[in-house]
Design a protein around this motif. Structure first.
Motif, PDB file in Angstrom:
ATOM      1  N   LEU A 156      -1.840  15.903  10.210  1.00 44.56           N
ATOM      2  CA  LEU A 156      -2.029  14.510  10.616  1.00 44.56           C
ATOM      3  C   LEU A 156      -0.964  13.599  10.022  1.00 44.56           C
ATOM      4  O   LEU A 156      -0.552  12.613  10.641  1.00 44.56           O
ATOM      5  N   ALA A 157      -0.509  13.913   8.813  1.00 44.06           N
ATOM      6  CA  ALA A 157       0.515  13.097   8.158  1.00 44.06           C
ATOM      7  C   ALA A 157       1.818  13.091   8.941  1.00 44.06           C
ATOM      8  O   ALA A 157       2.620  12.155   8.828  1.00 44.06           O
ATOM      9  N   ARG A 158       2.019  14.119   9.757  1.00 41.89           N
ATOM     10  CA  ARG A 158       3.221  14.173  10.596  1.00 41.89           C
ATOM     11  C   ARG A 158       3.043  13.375  11.882  1.00 41.89           C
ATOM     12  O   ARG A 158       4.000  13.141  12.617  1.00 41.89           O
ATOM     13  N   ILE A 159       1.808  12.949  12.162  1.00 37.64           N
ATOM     14  CA  ILE A 159       1.514  12.201  13.383  1.00 37.64           C
ATOM     15  C   ILE A 159       1.499  10.698  13.130  1.00 37.64           C
ATOM     16  O   ILE A 159       1.955   9.899  13.956  1.00 37.64           O
ATOM     17  N   GLY A 160       0.977  10.288  11.986  1.00 33.42           N
ATOM     18  CA  GLY A 160       0.879   8.863  11.671  1.00 33.42           C
ATOM     19  C   GLY A 160       0.526   8.664  10.214  1.00 33.42           C
ATOM     20  O   GLY A 160       0.347   9.622   9.454  1.00 33.42           O
ATOM     21  N   ALA A 161       0.434   7.408   9.820  1.00 30.15           N
ATOM     22  CA  ALA A 161       0.077   7.072   8.438  1.00 30.15           C
ATOM     23  C   ALA A 161      -1.420   7.272   8.243  1.00 30.15           C
ATOM     24  O   ALA A 161      -2.235   6.743   8.994  1.00 30.15           O
ATOM     25  N   CYS A 162      -1.798   8.038   7.213  1.00 32.05           N
ATOM     26  CA  CYS A 162      -3.192   8.398   6.987  1.00 32.05           C
ATOM     27  C   CYS A 162      -3.771   7.616   5.812  1.00 32.05           C
ATOM     28  O   CYS A 162      -3.164   7.555   4.743  1.00 32.05           O
ATOM     29  N   ILE A 163      -4.927   7.047   6.027  1.00 30.89           N
ATOM     30  CA  ILE A 163      -5.629   6.288   4.992  1.00 30.89           C
ATOM     31  C   ILE A 163      -7.038   6.865   4.882  1.00 30.89           C
ATOM     32  O   ILE A 163      -7.770   6.936   5.875  1.00 30.89           O
ATOM     33  N   GLU A 164      -7.437   7.280   3.694  1.00 32.88           N
ATOM     34  CA  GLU A 164      -8.768   7.852   3.530  1.00 32.88           C
ATOM     35  C   GLU A 164      -9.816   6.750   3.411  1.00 32.88           C
ATOM     36  O   GLU A 164      -9.658   5.798   2.654  1.00 32.88           O
ATOM     37  N   LEU A 165     -10.878   6.901   4.179  1.00 31.80           N
ATOM     38  CA  LEU A 165     -11.985   5.952   4.170  1.00 31.80           C
ATOM     39  C   LEU A 165     -13.274   6.690   3.811  1.00 31.80           C
ATOM     40  O   LEU A 165     -13.331   7.917   3.810  1.00 31.80           O
ATOM     41  N   GLY A 166     -14.308   5.946   3.548  1.00 29.31           N
ATOM     42  CA  GLY A 166     -15.596   6.547   3.251  1.00 29.31           C
ATOM     43  C   GLY A 166     -16.294   7.027   4.522  1.00 29.31           C
ATOM     44  O   GLY A 166     -16.027   6.539   5.630  1.00 29.31           O
ATOM     45  N   ALA A 167     -17.220   7.966   4.359  1.00 32.14           N
ATOM     46  CA  ALA A 167     -17.950   8.504   5.502  1.00 32.14           C
ATOM     47  C   ALA A 167     -18.776   7.436   6.200  1.00 32.14           C
ATOM     48  O   ALA A 167     -19.082   7.557   7.396  1.00 32.14           O
ATOM     49  N   ARG A 168     -19.141   6.363   5.479  1.00 30.48           N
ATOM     50  CA  ARG A 168     -19.931   5.293   6.080  1.00 30.48           C
ATOM     51  C   ARG A 168     -19.161   4.536   7.154  1.00 30.48           C
ATOM     52  O   ARG A 168     -19.742   3.740   7.908  1.00 30.48           O
ATOM     53  N   SER A 169     -17.864   4.758   7.243  1.00 37.26           N
ATOM     54  CA  SER A 169     -17.078   4.136   8.307  1.00 37.26           C
ATOM     55  C   SER A 169     -17.621   4.533   9.677  1.00 37.26           C
ATOM     56  O   SER A 169     -17.542   3.762  10.645  1.00 37.26           O
ATOM     57  N   TRP A 170     -18.191   5.722   9.755  1.00 37.87           N
ATOM     58  CA  TRP A 170     -18.728   6.183  11.031  1.00 37.87           C
ATOM     59  C   TRP A 170     -19.960   5.398  11.443  1.00 37.87           C
ATOM     60  O   TRP A 170     -20.271   5.291  12.633  1.00 37.87           O
TER      61      TRP A 170
END
Length: 299
Positions: free
Chosen positions: A242-256
């Motif tokens: 995924l890092a090769r596709i775009g900028a990745c930012i980790e979020l919490g599972a509650r984002s869903w």
């Protein structure tokens, strides 16, 4: 003008059967009451509330199966299974305050349905009361029970017009040892679709609307929300891809939870009333007692 309805609160499936058999003027079935506005107006004298049909009836962690009352909320199921490192992937659009009976009756999927299963895939069996007041038990508690006509699948998605669901038997999954939610910015749709169908498919991948992305604190263009699950090496490899596709930012599972609420597609509000639907309805509810008019059959 909405019709004031007398509320009925049965506590046993036998009580539901008695109510249905004696019903005059129709019954509006109510679980948590989240989607009472969906469909054509229901003209019914009574509201049949399933508040009392809550709680875990039978849970066998070793079989990855659970049986619960139809009024049980999805949050309650999650709490019961989390202690055993399991979960029910029935994560429909909306939120976890909704009842499992409503999710099954409406066959509501969600962002995880493609990877983890739709309602019809997750329901092993159920107990219900049809429009004649007959108690029907279809399917079973275990995965191997596949004998007989599949009444379970018929009831899933029938919107309570064939029967009142009172108990459901569900298949569970083991929670992944590694579970990560990432927001990916600047990704193209083509690249994300290729990743979804590649060697390391995510549990869910969803393009975000501007409002939802802003709520999550990342209103950039081309934002996608992904959930990766599996063992640690699998998830690490997926993150590198995924890092090769775009900028990745980790979020919490509650984002869903935000996504399921904010980006929920509107449920179907119109059905084409076909001769087959009419025959099936007459077989299970010849008097039209259950949710009369909801599917537009009176039009």
């Amino acid at each position: 003008m909405s019709l004031a309805r007398e509320a009925l609160h049965p506590h046993r499936v036998e009580d539901v059967a008695d109510i249905v058999r004696d019903a005059v003027g129709g019954l509006r079935i109510r679980g948590a009451g989240s989607w009472m506005h969906v469909g054509a107006p229901v003209v019914a004298a009574h509201e049949l509330r399933l508040d009392a049909f809550r709680g875990v009836r039978h849970y066998t962690p070793g079989d990855l199966t659970i049986s619960v009352g139809a009024g049980t909320t999805l949050a309650e199921i999650d709490a019961a299974t989390a202690a055993h490192g399991q979960w029910c992937p029935l994560l429909p659009w909306g939120d976890d305050r909704g009842s499992v009976g409503a999710a099954i009756a409406t066959a509501t999927g969600g962002p995880f349905a493609e990877a983890l299963g739709r309602p019809r895939d997750l329901v092993l069996g159920l107990e219900c009361v049809d429009g004649r007041g007959r108690i029907v038990r279809a399917g079973g508690r275990v995965v191997k029970n596949v004998a007989g006509f599949d009444l379970t699948r018929l009831m899933v998605g029938s919107w309570g017009t064939l029967a009142v669901i009172t108990e459901v038997h569900l298949r569970l999954r083991a929670r992944p040892s590694a579970d990560v939610t990432l927001l990916v910015e600047g990704a193209t749709t083509t690249a994300m679709r290729a990743f979804q169908h590649g060697a390391l498919p995510p549990l869910a991948a969803l393009p975000l609307g501007e409002a939802t992305a802003r709520t999550l604190g990342h209103p950039g263009p081309g934002a996608w929300l992904l959930r990766l699950g599996g063992n640690a090496p699998q998830v690490a490899a997926a993150r590198q891809a995924l890092a090769r596709i775009g900028a990745c930012i980790e979020l919490g599972a509650r984002s869903w939870d935000v996504v399921r609420h904010d980006q929920a597609p509107p449920p179907a509000t119109h059905w084409t009333w076909t001769p087959l639907m009419k025959r099936v309805r007459e077989a299970f509810d010849p008097r039209g007692v259950l949710n009369p008019g909801l599917l537009g059959e009176a039009a």
